[in-house]
Design a protein around this motif. Structure first.
Motif, PDB file in Angstrom:
ATOM      1  N   MET A  56       0.846  -1.194  -0.153  1.00  0.00           N
ATOM      2  CA  MET A  56       0.025   0.017  -0.138  1.00  0.00           C
ATOM      3  C   MET A  56       0.930   1.373   0.107  1.00  0.00           C
ATOM      4  O   MET A  56       0.696   2.327  -0.643  1.00  0.00           O
ATOM      5  N   ALA A  57       1.823   1.080   0.748  1.00  0.00           N
ATOM      6  CA  ALA A  57       2.846   2.474   0.760  1.00  0.00           C
ATOM      7  C   ALA A  57       3.480   2.596  -0.431  1.00  0.00           C
ATOM      8  O   ALA A  57       3.471   3.833  -1.131  1.00  0.00           O
ATOM      9  N   MET A  58       4.019   1.416  -1.034  1.00  0.00           N
ATOM     10  CA  MET A  58       4.509   1.564  -2.545  1.00  0.00           C
ATOM     11  C   MET A  58       3.722   2.107  -3.562  1.00  0.00           C
ATOM     12  O   MET A  58       4.140   2.935  -4.364  1.00  0.00           O
ATOM     13  N   ASN A  59       2.343   1.626  -3.379  1.00  0.00           N
ATOM     14  CA  ASN A  59       1.372   2.181  -4.396  1.00  0.00           C
ATOM     15  C   ASN A  59       1.228   3.561  -4.095  1.00  0.00           C
ATOM     16  O   ASN A  59       0.968   4.462  -5.322  1.00  0.00           O
ATOM     17  N   ILE A  60       1.091   3.990  -3.072  1.00  0.00           N
ATOM     18  CA  ILE A  60       1.007   5.352  -2.675  1.00  0.00           C
ATOM     19  C   ILE A  60       2.036   6.252  -3.444  1.00  0.00           C
ATOM     20  O   ILE A  60       2.057   7.312  -4.064  1.00  0.00           O
ATOM     21  N   LYS A  61       3.271   5.964  -3.230  1.00  0.00           N
ATOM     22  CA  LYS A  61       4.569   6.557  -3.847  1.00  0.00           C
ATOM     23  C   LYS A  61       5.010   6.584  -5.137  1.00  0.00           C
ATOM     24  O   LYS A  61       5.705   7.212  -5.637  1.00  0.00           O
ATOM     25  N   THR A  62       4.122   5.554  -5.570  1.00  0.00           N
ATOM     26  CA  THR A  62       4.349   5.373  -7.217  1.00  0.00           C
ATOM     27  C   THR A  62       3.066   5.815  -8.085  1.00  0.00           C
ATOM     28  O   THR A  62       3.038   6.857  -8.568  1.00  0.00           O
ATOM     29  N   PHE A  63       2.254   5.048  -8.178  1.00  0.00           N
ATOM     30  CA  PHE A  63       0.895   5.323  -8.800  1.00  0.00           C
ATOM     31  C   PHE A  63       0.053   6.420  -8.361  1.00  0.00           C
ATOM     32  O   PHE A  63      -0.002   7.444  -9.125  1.00  0.00           O
TER      33      PHE A  63
ATOM     34  N   ILE B 191      -4.356  -2.946  -7.575  1.00  0.00           N
ATOM     35  CA  ILE B 191      -2.984  -3.197  -6.513  1.00  0.00           C
ATOM     36  C   ILE B 191      -3.412  -2.679  -4.873  1.00  0.00           C
ATOM     37  O   ILE B 191      -3.517  -3.507  -4.105  1.00  0.00           O
ATOM     38  N   ASN B 192      -4.090  -1.655  -4.969  1.00  0.00           N
ATOM     39  CA  ASN B 192      -4.627  -1.340  -3.647  1.00  0.00           C
ATOM     40  C   ASN B 192      -5.818  -2.293  -3.127  1.00  0.00           C
ATOM     41  O   ASN B 192      -5.581  -2.488  -2.072  1.00  0.00           O
TER      42      ASN B 192
ATOM     43  N   GLY C 297      -6.153  -5.265  -3.975  1.00  0.00           N
ATOM     44  CA  GLY C 297      -5.507  -6.446  -3.474  1.00  0.00           C
ATOM     45  C   GLY C 297      -4.545  -6.435  -2.104  1.00  0.00           C
ATOM     46  O   GLY C 297      -4.729  -7.300  -1.279  1.00  0.00           O
ATOM     47  N   ALA C 298      -4.141  -5.220  -1.946  1.00  0.00           N
ATOM     48  CA  ALA C 298      -3.513  -5.339  -0.711  1.00  0.00           C
ATOM     49  C   ALA C 298      -4.444  -5.039   0.556  1.00  0.00           C
ATOM     50  O   ALA C 298      -4.340  -5.879   1.638  1.00  0.00           O
ATOM     51  N   ILE C 299      -5.617  -4.281   0.238  1.00  0.00           N
ATOM     52  CA  ILE C 299      -6.573  -4.404   1.468  1.00  0.00           C
ATOM     53  C   ILE C 299      -7.200  -5.723   1.511  1.00  0.00           C
ATOM     54  O   ILE C 299      -7.633  -6.239   2.577  1.00  0.00           O
ATOM     55  N   SER C 300      -7.504  -6.574   0.526  1.00  0.00           N
ATOM     56  CA  SER C 300      -7.735  -7.921   0.330  1.00  0.00           C
ATOM     57  C   SER C 300      -7.072  -8.840   1.479  1.00  0.00           C
ATOM     58  O   SER C 300      -7.576  -9.695   2.164  1.00  0.00           O
ATOM     59  N   LEU C 301      -5.660  -8.574   1.277  1.00  0.00           N
ATOM     60  CA  LEU C 301      -4.621  -9.410   2.064  1.00  0.00           C
ATOM     61  C   LEU C 301      -5.105  -9.100   3.484  1.00  0.00           C
ATOM     62  O   LEU C 301      -5.118 -10.111   4.392  1.00  0.00           O
ATOM     63  N   CYS C 302      -5.221  -7.881   3.791  1.00  0.00           N
ATOM     64  CA  CYS C 302      -5.480  -7.404   5.053  1.00  0.00           C
ATOM     65  C   CYS C 302      -6.911  -8.306   5.633  1.00  0.00           C
ATOM     66  O   CYS C 302      -6.874  -8.714   6.824  1.00  0.00           O
ATOM     67  N   LEU C 303      -7.810  -7.925   4.908  1.00  0.00           N
ATOM     68  CA  LEU C 303      -9.150  -8.631   5.241  1.00  0.00           C
ATOM     69  C   LEU C 303      -8.868 -10.183   5.358  1.00  0.00           C
ATOM     70  O   LEU C 303      -9.548 -10.737   6.468  1.00  0.00           O
TER      71      LEU C 303
ATOM     72  N   ILE D 293     -12.012   8.404  -8.949  1.00  0.00           N
ATOM     73  CA  ILE D 293     -13.043   7.584  -8.841  1.00  0.00           C
ATOM     74  C   ILE D 293     -12.797   6.169  -9.384  1.00  0.00           C
ATOM     75  O   ILE D 293     -13.206   5.281  -8.949  1.00  0.00           O
ATOM     76  N   ILE D 294     -12.312   6.257 -10.814  1.00  0.00           N
ATOM     77  CA  ILE D 294     -11.840   4.956 -11.451  1.00  0.00           C
ATOM     78  C   ILE D 294     -10.960   4.154 -10.876  1.00  0.00           C
ATOM     79  O   ILE D 294     -10.978   2.724 -10.430  1.00  0.00           O
ATOM     80  N   PHE D 295      -9.832   4.971  -9.947  1.00  0.00           N
ATOM     81  CA  PHE D 295      -8.993   4.052  -9.102  1.00  0.00           C
ATOM     82  C   PHE D 295      -9.812   3.355  -7.912  1.00  0.00           C
ATOM     83  O   PHE D 295      -9.447   2.128  -7.789  1.00  0.00           O
ATOM     84  N   GLN D 296     -10.765   4.053  -7.324  1.00  0.00           N
ATOM     85  CA  GLN D 296     -11.551   3.524  -6.298  1.00  0.00           C
ATOM     86  C   GLN D 296     -12.622   2.462  -6.613  1.00  0.00           C
ATOM     87  O   GLN D 296     -12.597   1.398  -6.130  1.00  0.00           O
ATOM     88  N   TYR D 297     -12.919   2.449  -7.807  1.00  0.00           N
ATOM     89  CA  TYR D 297     -13.929   1.595  -8.275  1.00  0.00           C
ATOM     90  C   TYR D 297     -13.146   0.402  -8.638  1.00  0.00           C
ATOM     91  O   TYR D 297     -13.726  -0.676  -8.438  1.00  0.00           O
ATOM     92  N   ALA D 298     -12.027   0.503  -9.380  1.00  0.00           N
ATOM     93  CA  ALA D 298     -10.879  -0.771  -9.665  1.00  0.00           C
ATOM     94  C   ALA D 298     -10.718  -1.468  -8.172  1.00  0.00           C
ATOM     95  O   ALA D 298     -10.560  -2.713  -8.088  1.00  0.00           O
ATOM     96  N   SER D 299     -10.294  -0.624  -7.328  1.00  0.00           N
ATOM     97  CA  SER D 299     -10.028  -1.266  -5.801  1.00  0.00           C
ATOM     98  C   SER D 299     -11.008  -1.962  -5.231  1.00  0.00           C
ATOM     99  O   SER D 299     -10.934  -3.087  -4.673  1.00  0.00           O
TER     100      SER D 299
END
Length: 296
Positions: A32-39, A131-132, A134-140, A192-198
């Motif tokens: 999640m941190a890498m995703n924030i610092k890249t995408f 990616i976001n 997927g990372a949240i799903s790992l936590c869940l 919004i596209i980012f959040q929908y994909a997430s």
């Protein structure tokens, strides 16, 4: 002596499971941190949730007050109320692991250097969102969350018995609308596209609060009911029927289970009765008593 050994074995298994959960959520925090610092940073996106609100507040302070606010401080403050909800209504270990995710993600976001993978805003929105999610799903899947609206979604899912992650999407859309009004509508719409994909990624990978209805035609109703209970802790209703082709007595076992457990249930059912006919149907909503495994 036997009881003591069993107790020690159980404690060892629980400790090993906890260590595995910590490793999984730590890896998810890094992603999640890498995703924030890249995408996210490259596209100037506001990803929604607590992290999105944190980035929005950072941008407001930077643009209107020329003050750089640390990500960690803002993110922890925003998550204070959701964390209280977690401790109060969901579970202690669940919430403590979630606090570790929030803290580690925040620190790594402040420490990791920015890196550009692509500057195409559509690619950033789609792949960053996946990616976001997927990372949240790992936590869940490890019985924790990334904080923020995830706490609210799980709280509502357990209280209402439905999949409430779409509610988080609506909350995030409100945050993104505010970002569009204050900054750039193009970036808000891409967000919004980012959040929908997430959200789509989470719905595909994490199915605890989705439900499936089972209709099982069998000659071994007792064994099938026991198989359903062993896996899911859910009961079943047995209906008497008649096969239309052979005109012989048949039993129909009806039950509703978690979508995450439906695969294991059907596998065990086919073991106890290889001749069983199984129909699995997606269930939108269940009213009445439905057992939900509590978070620890």
């Amino acid at each position: 002596m036997g009881v003591a050994k069993q107790r020690d074995a159980k404690k060892g298994k629980e400790f090993g499971g906890l260590v595995l959960r910590i490793i999984v959520v730590s890896f998810a925090s890094l992603v999640m941190a890498m995703n924030i610092k890249t995408f996210v940073h490259t596209g100037g996106l506001i990803p929604g949730g607590a992290s999105g609100l944190t980035l929005l507040i950072q941008e407001i302070f930077k643009k209107y007050f020329a003050i750089t606010v640390p990500y960690t401080v803002v993110n922890i403050l925003i998550n204070a109320v959701p964390v209280y909800i977690g401790f109060r209504f969901i579970g202690r270990k669940f919430t403590l692991l979630s606090c570790w995710v929030i803290l580690l993600t925040s620190i790594l976001t402040d420490l990791l250097p920015p890196y550009v993978v692509t500057r195409d805003p559509l690619l950033i929105s789609i792949f960053g969102g996946l990616i976001n999610g997927g990372a949240i799903s790992l936590c869940l899947l490890a019985d924790s969350t990334s904080g923020g609206t995830d706490f609210i979604s799980i709280f509502l899912s357990e209280r209402r018995g439905v999949d409430s992650f779409n509610i988080a999407l609506i909350i995030n859309a409100c945050i993104l609308a505010a970002a569009g009004l204050l900054f750039d509508w193009n970036k808000a719409l891409y967000s919004i596209i980012f959040q929908y994909a997430s959200t789509i990624a989470i719905r595909v990978l994490y199915r605890k609060y989705q439900k499936a209805t089972l209709f099982i035609v069998t000659n071994k109703p007792k064994e099938v009911c026991e198989a359903i209970y062993d896996i899911s802790n859910h009961g079943a209703t047995v209906l008497e029927g008649e096969g239309a082709y052979e005109h012989c007595e048949r039993y129909v076992v009806y039950s509703v289970v978690s979508s995450a457990e439906s695969g294991r249930v059907t596998t065990l059912v086919k073991k106890v009765d290889p001749e069983a006919f199984v129909n699995v149907i997606k269930t939108e909503r269940v009213l009445g008593r439905f057992y939900q495994r509590p978070a620890d």
